[in-house]
Design an enzyme around this catalytic site. Structure first.
Site, PDB file in Angstrom:
ATOM      1  CD  GLU A  71      -2.940  -1.370   2.134  1.00 22.99           C
ATOM      2  OE1 GLU A  71      -4.121  -1.611   1.854  1.00 22.99           O
ATOM      3  OE2 GLU A  71      -2.510  -1.314   3.285  1.00 22.99           O
ATOM      4  CG  HIS A  90      -3.530   2.188   5.421  1.00 23.31           C
ATOM      5  ND1 HIS A  90      -4.895   2.438   5.394  1.00 23.31           N
ATOM      6  CD2 HIS A  90      -3.381   0.937   4.909  1.00 23.31           C
ATOM      7  CE1 HIS A  90      -5.521   1.396   4.870  1.00 23.31           C
ATOM      8  NE2 HIS A  90      -4.623   0.478   4.585  1.00 23.31           N
ATOM      9  CG  HIS A  92      -6.641  -2.741   7.733  1.00 23.34           C
ATOM     10  ND1 HIS A  92      -6.165  -3.945   7.268  1.00 23.34           N
ATOM     11  CD2 HIS A  92      -6.246  -1.819   6.822  1.00 23.34           C
ATOM     12  CE1 HIS A  92      -5.507  -3.769   6.137  1.00 23.34           C
ATOM     13  NE2 HIS A  92      -5.543  -2.477   5.843  1.00 23.34           N
ATOM     14  CE1 TYR A 117     -10.174  18.758  21.462  1.00 24.39           C
ATOM     15  CE2 TYR A 117     -12.459  18.555  22.163  1.00 24.39           C
ATOM     16  CZ  TYR A 117     -11.179  19.042  22.370  1.00 24.39           C
ATOM     17  OH  TYR A 117     -10.905  19.818  23.464  1.00 24.39           O
ATOM     18  CG  HIS A 157      -8.803  -0.808   2.592  1.00 20.40           C
ATOM     19  ND1 HIS A 157      -7.973  -0.784   1.488  1.00 20.40           N
ATOM     20  CD2 HIS A 157      -7.998  -1.158   3.632  1.00 20.40           C
ATOM     21  CE1 HIS A 157      -6.741  -1.134   1.839  1.00 20.40           C
ATOM     22  NE2 HIS A 157      -6.731  -1.355   3.138  1.00 20.40           N
TER      23      HIS A 157
END
Length: 213
Positions: A71, A90, A92, A117, A157
């Site tokens: 990725e 990144h 999950h 926030y 994703h």
């Protein structure tokens, strides 16, 4: 040991400790000049070895170290579109991944302005159409989006977040997960969203991206 590499390892352990990086999912990078230090493929973020990171340039060319996460195009795209970005996270993470499976709130943000926030630390967060992990076309499309943002949800994703420092990218990723959890906990109930004037004031004060579309 390079301080940036050690910082990356510490950030991975922190995110894993929060339960935001199940198994060997997720990847982190930090930029130094025109070099990117990125977690290798299959890395457990709880066990990043600072001495065994992948090194890439801004085009994605692999310069040194083990094979990078597939990725990596997301990381290089964020660095190219935002010269101020110094780190990319990144994940999950469960709640942000769940929200990525839902219709976007608007064309510029998958997540509505539920909390101050979220607006302050994250800002508008577009939903990128589904693509297989590592798809370069998805990264290219993200790079080409014509409005400002520093976080996105990858459809079905999970989240990808950039920051002016690794600490700020981690903070924004955690805040994004929290607002996604809040959104899901509301279910079908219609929440009160921040008003446009409230959003504009926060975005102006904290320099966060929100164009209101």
């Amino acid at each position: 040991m390079n301080d940036a590499r050690s910082e990356l390892a510490a950030a991975g352990a922190h995110l894993a400790g929060l339960g935001l990086s199940p198994g060997s999912s997720g990847n982190l990078s930090i930029r130094e000049g025109d070099r990117i230090h990125l977690t290798p493929t299959g890395t457990d973020l709880a066990r990043i070895d600072p001495a065994a990171l992948s090194v890439l340039d801004l085009t994605g060319a692999h310069l040194d170290g083990p094979k990078p996460s597939k990725e990596f195009p997301l990381h290089t795209a964020f660095y190219r579109r935002d010269p101020a970005a110094r780190a990319v996270v990144h994940l999950h993470s469960r709640h942000a991944a769940a929200v990525s499976c839902l219709p976007a709130w608007s064309g510029h943000s998958a997540v509505p302005p539920l909390t101050p926030y979220f607006v302050m630390r994250v800002g508008q967060t577009p939903l990128l159409p589904y693509a297989a992990p590592g798809d370069r076309a998805q990264a290219d499309a993200m790079e080409a989006l014509p409005f400002p943002f520093r976080a996105a949800l990858l459809q079905n994703h999970g989240p990808v977040v950039a920051g002016a420092s690794l600490a700020r990218a981690v903070e924004a990723a955690v805040e994004l997960e929290e607002v996604c959890a809040l959104l899901l906990s509301l279910g079908a109930r219609a929440p009160r969203l921040l008003a446009p004037a409230e959003i504009a004031s926060l975005a102006r004060t904290y320099g966060s991206p929100w164009t209101g579309e």
